[in-house]
Design a protein around this motif. Structure first.
Motif, PDB file in Angstrom:
ATOM      1  N   LEU A   1      -2.491   0.293  24.532  1.00 56.17           N
ATOM      2  CA  LEU A   1      -1.829   1.391  23.832  1.00 56.17           C
ATOM      3  C   LEU A   1      -2.870   2.332  23.247  1.00 56.17           C
ATOM      4  O   LEU A   1      -3.908   1.891  22.746  1.00 56.17           O
ATOM      5  CB  LEU A   1      -0.934   0.832  22.724  1.00 56.17           C
ATOM      6  N   PRO A   2      -2.594   3.630  23.270  1.00 55.16           N
ATOM      7  CA  PRO A   2      -3.538   4.597  22.694  1.00 55.16           C
ATOM      8  C   PRO A   2      -3.536   4.525  21.163  1.00 55.16           C
ATOM      9  O   PRO A   2      -2.627   3.959  20.556  1.00 55.16           O
ATOM     10  CB  PRO A   2      -2.989   5.945  23.176  1.00 55.16           C
ATOM     11  N   ASP A   3      -4.552   5.088  20.552  1.00 54.05           N
ATOM     12  CA  ASP A   3      -4.654   5.135  19.095  1.00 54.05           C
ATOM     13  C   ASP A   3      -4.005   6.385  18.512  1.00 54.05           C
ATOM     14  O   ASP A   3      -3.833   6.484  17.308  1.00 54.05           O
ATOM     15  CB  ASP A   3      -6.124   5.096  18.657  1.00 54.05           C
ATOM     16  N   ASP A   4      -3.669   7.338  19.363  1.00 55.61           N
ATOM     17  CA  ASP A   4      -3.108   8.609  18.927  1.00 55.61           C
ATOM     18  C   ASP A   4      -1.600   8.473  18.675  1.00 55.61           C
ATOM     19  O   ASP A   4      -0.852   8.078  19.575  1.00 55.61           O
ATOM     20  CB  ASP A   4      -3.371   9.668  19.997  1.00 55.61           C
ATOM     21  N   ILE A   5      -1.175   8.805  17.464  1.00 54.15           N
ATOM     22  CA  ILE A   5       0.231   8.670  17.079  1.00 54.15           C
ATOM     23  C   ILE A   5       1.136   9.524  17.974  1.00 54.15           C
ATOM     24  O   ILE A   5       2.201   9.070  18.402  1.00 54.15           O
ATOM     25  CB  ILE A   5       0.438   9.047  15.591  1.00 54.15           C
ATOM     26  N   ASN A   6       0.725  10.741  18.276  1.00 57.72           N
ATOM     27  CA  ASN A   6       1.550  11.612  19.127  1.00 57.72           C
ATOM     28  C   ASN A   6       1.693  11.042  20.532  1.00 57.72           C
ATOM     29  O   ASN A   6       2.778  11.098  21.131  1.00 57.72           O
ATOM     30  CB  ASN A   6       0.979  13.034  19.167  1.00 57.72           C
ATOM     31  N   ALA A   7       0.617  10.498  21.071  1.00 58.47           N
ATOM     32  CA  ALA A   7       0.680   9.871  22.398  1.00 58.47           C
ATOM     33  C   ALA A   7       1.601   8.657  22.365  1.00 58.47           C
ATOM     34  O   ALA A   7       2.360   8.413  23.307  1.00 58.47           O
ATOM     35  CB  ALA A   7      -0.715   9.476  22.864  1.00 58.47           C
ATOM     36  N   LEU A   8       1.538   7.909  21.278  1.00 57.67           N
ATOM     37  CA  LEU A   8       2.416   6.740  21.132  1.00 57.67           C
ATOM     38  C   LEU A   8       3.881   7.158  21.052  1.00 57.67           C
ATOM     39  O   LEU A   8       4.746   6.517  21.662  1.00 57.67           O
ATOM     40  CB  LEU A   8       2.032   5.938  19.886  1.00 57.67           C
ATOM     41  N   ARG A   9       4.148   8.217  20.326  1.00 53.73           N
ATOM     42  CA  ARG A   9       5.529   8.716  20.231  1.00 53.73           C
ATOM     43  C   ARG A   9       6.042   9.165  21.594  1.00 53.73           C
ATOM     44  O   ARG A   9       7.193   8.908  21.954  1.00 53.73           O
ATOM     45  CB  ARG A   9       5.610   9.846  19.215  1.00 53.73           C
ATOM     46  N   ALA A  10       5.193   9.844  22.353  1.00 54.53           N
ATOM     47  CA  ALA A  10       5.586  10.297  23.692  1.00 54.53           C
ATOM     48  C   ALA A  10       5.837   9.101  24.615  1.00 54.53           C
ATOM     49  O   ALA A  10       6.812   9.092  25.380  1.00 54.53           O
ATOM     50  CB  ALA A  10       4.501  11.200  24.279  1.00 54.53           C
ATOM     51  N   LEU A  11       4.982   8.091  24.509  1.00 58.51           N
ATOM     52  CA  LEU A  11       5.147   6.886  25.319  1.00 58.51           C
ATOM     53  C   LEU A  11       6.435   6.162  24.952  1.00 58.51           C
ATOM     54  O   LEU A  11       7.188   5.721  25.823  1.00 58.51           O
ATOM     55  CB  LEU A  11       3.941   5.969  25.120  1.00 58.51           C
ATOM     56  N   ARG A  12       6.725   6.100  23.667  1.00 57.18           N
ATOM     57  CA  ARG A  12       7.957   5.456  23.203  1.00 57.18           C
ATOM     58  C   ARG A  12       9.185   6.218  23.721  1.00 57.18           C
ATOM     59  O   ARG A  12      10.153   5.624  24.187  1.00 57.18           O
ATOM     60  CB  ARG A  12       7.985   5.401  21.680  1.00 57.18           C
ATOM     61  N   GLU A  13       9.124   7.530  23.644  1.00 60.20           N
ATOM     62  CA  GLU A  13      10.234   8.356  24.118  1.00 60.20           C
ATOM     63  C   GLU A  13      10.457   8.150  25.612  1.00 60.20           C
ATOM     64  O   GLU A  13      11.603   8.046  26.073  1.00 60.20           O
ATOM     65  CB  GLU A  13       9.960   9.839  23.820  1.00 60.20           C
ATOM     66  N   GLU A  14       9.376   8.070  26.364  1.00 60.52           N
ATOM     67  CA  GLU A  14       9.475   7.833  27.807  1.00 60.52           C
ATOM     68  C   GLU A  14      10.144   6.478  28.091  1.00 60.52           C
ATOM     69  O   GLU A  14      11.019   6.380  28.953  1.00 60.52           O
ATOM     70  CB  GLU A  14       8.077   7.866  28.420  1.00 60.52           C
ATOM     71  N   GLU A  15       9.739   5.453  27.357  1.00 58.93           N
ATOM     72  CA  GLU A  15      10.338   4.130  27.538  1.00 58.93           C
ATOM     73  C   GLU A  15      11.821   4.137  27.161  1.00 58.93           C
ATOM     74  O   GLU A  15      12.643   3.514  27.833  1.00 58.93           O
ATOM     75  CB  GLU A  15       9.593   3.068  26.727  1.00 58.93           C
ATOM     76  N   MET A  16      12.166   4.861  26.105  1.00 58.11           N
ATOM     77  CA  MET A  16      13.569   4.953  25.695  1.00 58.11           C
ATOM     78  C   MET A  16      14.406   5.653  26.773  1.00 58.11           C
ATOM     79  O   MET A  16      15.532   5.233  27.055  1.00 58.11           O
ATOM     80  CB  MET A  16      13.699   5.706  24.362  1.00 58.11           C
ATOM     81  N   MET A  17      13.854   6.682  27.375  1.00 56.18           N
ATOM     82  CA  MET A  17      14.564   7.378  28.454  1.00 56.18           C
ATOM     83  C   MET A  17      14.760   6.442  29.655  1.00 56.18           C
ATOM     84  O   MET A  17      15.821   6.451  30.284  1.00 56.18           O
ATOM     85  CB  MET A  17      13.807   8.639  28.885  1.00 56.18           C
ATOM     86  N   ASN A  18      13.746   5.640  29.956  1.00 56.45           N
ATOM     87  CA  ASN A  18      13.862   4.680  31.052  1.00 56.45           C
ATOM     88  C   ASN A  18      14.960   3.653  30.773  1.00 56.45           C
ATOM     89  O   ASN A  18      15.728   3.301  31.669  1.00 56.45           O
ATOM     90  CB  ASN A  18      12.530   3.976  31.302  1.00 56.45           C
ATOM     91  N   VAL A  19      15.051   3.188  29.536  1.00 55.90           N
ATOM     92  CA  VAL A  19      16.104   2.245  29.155  1.00 55.90           C
ATOM     93  C   VAL A  19      17.466   2.903  29.342  1.00 55.90           C
ATOM     94  O   VAL A  19      18.397   2.294  29.886  1.00 55.90           O
ATOM     95  CB  VAL A  19      15.918   1.752  27.697  1.00 55.90           C
ATOM     96  N   HIS A  20      17.574   4.148  28.908  1.00 58.38           N
ATOM     97  CA  HIS A  20      18.839   4.876  29.043  1.00 58.38           C
ATOM     98  C   HIS A  20      19.243   5.015  30.518  1.00 58.38           C
ATOM     99  O   HIS A  20      20.402   4.809  30.877  1.00 58.38           O
ATOM    100  CB  HIS A  20      18.721   6.255  28.383  1.00 58.38           C
ATOM    101  N   ARG A  21      18.261   5.357  31.369  1.00 59.61           N
ATOM    102  CA  ARG A  21      18.547   5.510  32.797  1.00 59.61           C
ATOM    103  C   ARG A  21      18.996   4.187  33.416  1.00 59.61           C
ATOM    104  O   ARG A  21      19.940   4.148  34.216  1.00 59.61           O
ATOM    105  CB  ARG A  21      17.316   6.040  33.529  1.00 59.61           C
ATOM    106  N   LEU A  22      18.312   3.109  33.067  1.00 58.51           N
ATOM    107  CA  LEU A  22      18.685   1.799  33.602  1.00 58.51           C
ATOM    108  C   LEU A  22      20.081   1.392  33.142  1.00 58.51           C
ATOM    109  O   LEU A  22      20.872   0.846  33.922  1.00 58.51           O
ATOM    110  CB  LEU A  22      17.651   0.743  33.181  1.00 58.51           C
ATOM    111  N   ASP A  23      20.372   1.664  31.880  1.00 60.48           N
ATOM    112  CA  ASP A  23      21.695   1.339  31.341  1.00 60.48           C
ATOM    113  C   ASP A  23      22.779   2.160  32.049  1.00 60.48           C
ATOM    114  O   ASP A  23      23.831   1.619  32.429  1.00 60.48           O
ATOM    115  CB  ASP A  23      21.722   1.592  29.832  1.00 60.48           C
ATOM    116  N   SER A  24      22.528   3.435  32.254  1.00 62.77           N
ATOM    117  CA  SER A  24      23.484   4.295  32.979  1.00 62.77           C
ATOM    118  C   SER A  24      23.687   3.805  34.410  1.00 62.77           C
ATOM    119  O   SER A  24      24.810   3.773  34.915  1.00 62.77           O
ATOM    120  CB  SER A  24      22.993   5.742  33.004  1.00 62.77           C
TER     121      SER A  24
END
Length: 130
Positions: free
Chosen positions: A12-35
């Protein structure tokens, strides 16, 4: 040149913004899989298909993995945030300043981040062995 058959766990990166973007990407993937699972379930109501049932199970496993990754990201953000707050409080006590010049990261912050990175790497090694 060595070629590794197994991909090393992504650090995981040390940059908070990069972490937020990575988290958002993972959340979108979860949403797509659920759909996708909902669409497959609707198709199964019309006609039973073992391949579709298997797809649902695979998606559920992928969702589980993504949610674990999100939890890792959240924990890493929490550690970084706490360590930065601790370093800032320490700097305020010693210098009387609330921030350092130009918002630069001080040596103390870099040391704390290095220690957190080392801890993260050790946990990854333990999880790979276990």
């Amino acid at each position: 040149m060595l070629i590794c058959k197994e991909r090393e766990k992504e650090q995981l990166p040390d940059d908070i913004n990069a972490l937020r973007a990575l988290r958002e990407e993972e959340m979108m993937n979860v949403h797509r899989l659920d759909s996708s699972n909902k669409e497959i379930e609707a198709a199964l109501e019309e006609e039973d298909d073992e391949d579709l049932r298997q797809s649902i199970e695979e998606n559920k496993e992928a969702i589980k993995t993504k949610l674990q990754r999100i939890a890792e990201i959240d924990a890493w953000v929490e550690k970084i945030t706490r360590s930065r707050a601790s370093v800032n409080q320490s700097a305020q006590r010693t210098t009387g300043n609330s921030t350092n010049p130009a918002g630069c990261v001080g040596d103390d912050s870099l040391t704390v981040l290095a220690e957190l990175r080392k801890e993260q790497q050790q946990k990854q090694k333990v999880s790979e062995v276990g």
